[in-house]
Design an enzyme around this catalytic site. Sequence first.
Site, PDB file in Angstrom:
ATOM      1  N   SER A 401     -19.961   5.353  -5.278  1.00 10.40           N
ATOM      2  CA  SER A 401     -18.568   5.340  -4.821  1.00 10.40           C
ATOM      3  C   SER A 401     -18.335   6.550  -3.920  1.00 10.40           C
ATOM      4  CB  SER A 401     -17.619   5.371  -6.026  1.00 10.40           C
ATOM      5  OG  SER A 401     -16.265   5.466  -5.605  1.00 10.40           O
ATOM      6  N   TYR A 453     -10.973  -7.122  -3.733  1.00  5.63           N
ATOM      7  CA  TYR A 453     -11.532  -5.763  -3.841  1.00  5.63           C
ATOM      8  C   TYR A 453     -11.498  -5.255  -5.277  1.00  5.63           C
ATOM      9  CZ  TYR A 453     -11.729  -0.682  -3.359  1.00  5.63           C
ATOM     10  OH  TYR A 453     -12.031   0.648  -3.515  1.00  5.63           O
ATOM     11  N   PHE A 482      -9.454   4.781  -6.458  1.00  2.16           N
ATOM     12  CA  PHE A 482      -9.317   3.675  -7.405  1.00  2.16           C
ATOM     13  C   PHE A 482     -10.658   3.352  -8.065  1.00  2.16           C
ATOM     14  CE2 PHE A 482     -10.072  -0.869  -7.986  1.00  2.16           C
ATOM     15  CZ  PHE A 482      -9.196  -1.122  -9.048  1.00  2.16           C
ATOM     16  N   GLU A 483     -11.763   3.480  -7.287  1.00  4.14           N
ATOM     17  CA  GLU A 483     -13.085   3.163  -7.839  1.00  4.14           C
ATOM     18  C   GLU A 483     -13.436   4.117  -8.983  1.00  4.14           C
ATOM     19  OE1 GLU A 483     -15.792   3.213  -4.583  1.00  4.14           O
ATOM     20  OE2 GLU A 483     -14.651   1.738  -3.408  1.00  4.14           O
ATOM     21  N   LEU A 484     -13.089   5.410  -8.851  1.00  8.51           N
ATOM     22  CA  LEU A 484     -13.325   6.369  -9.927  1.00  8.51           C
ATOM     23  C   LEU A 484     -12.470   6.035 -11.145  1.00  8.51           C
ATOM     24  CD1 LEU A 484     -14.428   8.953 -11.203  1.00  8.51           C
ATOM     25  CD2 LEU A 484     -12.728  10.251  -9.892  1.00  8.51           C
TER      26      LEU A 484
END
Length: 575
Positions: A401, A453, A482-484
């Site tokens: 990420s 997504y 957001f990915e974290l």
Amino acid sequence: MFGYGWTFIFIATLHAVITVADQTDCSNEEPSSRYQAFAGEEFFFQCLSPSHKPQYIFNQSVVYEKITEWFYQTDNGNLMEIKNSNINKKGSALWFSPVVIQNSGDYICILKMENLCLKISLKVKAKDKKSCLEYGQSSLYLIITSKSSISCPSLSCQQGLKRSNLTWYKDGKEFTEQPNRFSLKINEVIQFTITYASDSGNYVCDYVRNMNGSQWIVRAIVEVKTGVRDTRNRPTILDPKNGTNIEAELGKPLDLKCRVLFAFEKIFQPHVKYFKLHPDSKEEQLKQTHLSAPEKDLEGTIYILTTKLDKVTTEELNAKFVCHAQNSVGNSTAVIKLIRKTTDIVFLVYILCVSVLLLLSLLIGSGMVYIHWIEIVLLYRNYISKDETIGDDKDFDAFVSYAKQSLVVDEATSDDSYDEERFATQLLPSVLEDKYNYKLCLLERDILPGGAYIEDIVNITKRSRRVIVILSQRYIAGPSLFELQAAINCALEEEPLKLILIKFKPFIEPESLPRIVKKALNALPVVTWKTKSKPSPSHVNDATKFWNRIRYHMPVKKNKTHGENVFSKRLTVQH
């Protein structure tokens, strides 16, 4: 498994509380079991359906104690909680220590786990001329290797009355003859041709009598202890031997110890003391600091008496010290004398030097292990550890990420964003995939476009063993955060998932940063990228320590040869 057991017990207990009105209907029924006991003796009965012939007549497990409830039924039919000081719950049984006349009556037991309610009647008789004056022995001491027997104490009170045959139990389990022990015979009396130490225990005899048209179980308990005969010998002083000289330093404290063997006695009252005998034959008893019995068996007990001299003086060197031990047979003594100890300076220096060298070696070794701990772990993994990725149903070793370069490029940050994206998409795969056989997941490279997504990120995270996060100011303040956050949530739900944070560039946490992300940044391990020049495969040798730390946090995986193509089986998300 243990947790599920307690959950089941809790549910059973809750169900028992809800249906207690239905379960206690047995209070209006005839007793399922009737027991007769004699006052002043140990007694018990357990909560068990009379339709089951038990191999064990009680179970002292704490689990049974928690799921069994007992009540006493008064003359008017009401149930009351049992609070007598001589009555205790032990597992599935109710114990009377001892049973008294006032304990006669009806008892209600509720076994929650089996939804069972039983009414048990107890009749306690006095040991008088009318009932039973010659009640047998309820406590026996049997001599090991001798011939002995155990009789049911209450049988002497049943002369001329009809009854069933005896059933014997030992420590709660039915006691029967054993094919491999010819010295044991069980009839009305248990007979030992040869008595062993293992024959000690609690024996219970049961038989049935018909009284007033009902069957009553008459129960008696015999506590049996085994041992050897009383000794005919005086105590034996094992240490110090009589006439021993003990070295002592002037002005220093000294412990005098006396180790004594006392042979077995049923009534055991050992006496051990140290006293000082002056040259004029005057006795002075010393202060006794500690008496312990560390060793005990059937043959006897070894006692150790420790007497402390606060400071050895010239007077002590001229006196004698006497260890005196006594039992019921007689006494023994051992006389010792103190002699002055000469200090060996060379020996002390030698001991000091060796101790210093050993300490330095230990400190240096510990420091080397601390410094090279990661290298040691990686070496261990490479040759000994098993591949932890086999059979875990994961497709990727790590999902990477990072902050993606936006379409609108700021000239001030374009170089930084390029370096960051190049680090994630080129340098990481060139090292972790090509050299160490790890399978990385890059969003733009490995995931087919066209999906949602958010769903893609969650799906990829769950299919990965690790999540590698490239931290920078652009990442913390951008949409990739957001990915974290999704990875942190998945890690909390799925224990095998772990996060690896790489601090690519310094950053300042914004006030709007989610609370769960702030906690993760403070708690999770962070590896800092310290290479100042633009990342490229040519700089790998200069960042060995960095890559070792990354591998330390990655899953254990065996390396393949460099010629293998690790990308031939890359999986993609199906939409």
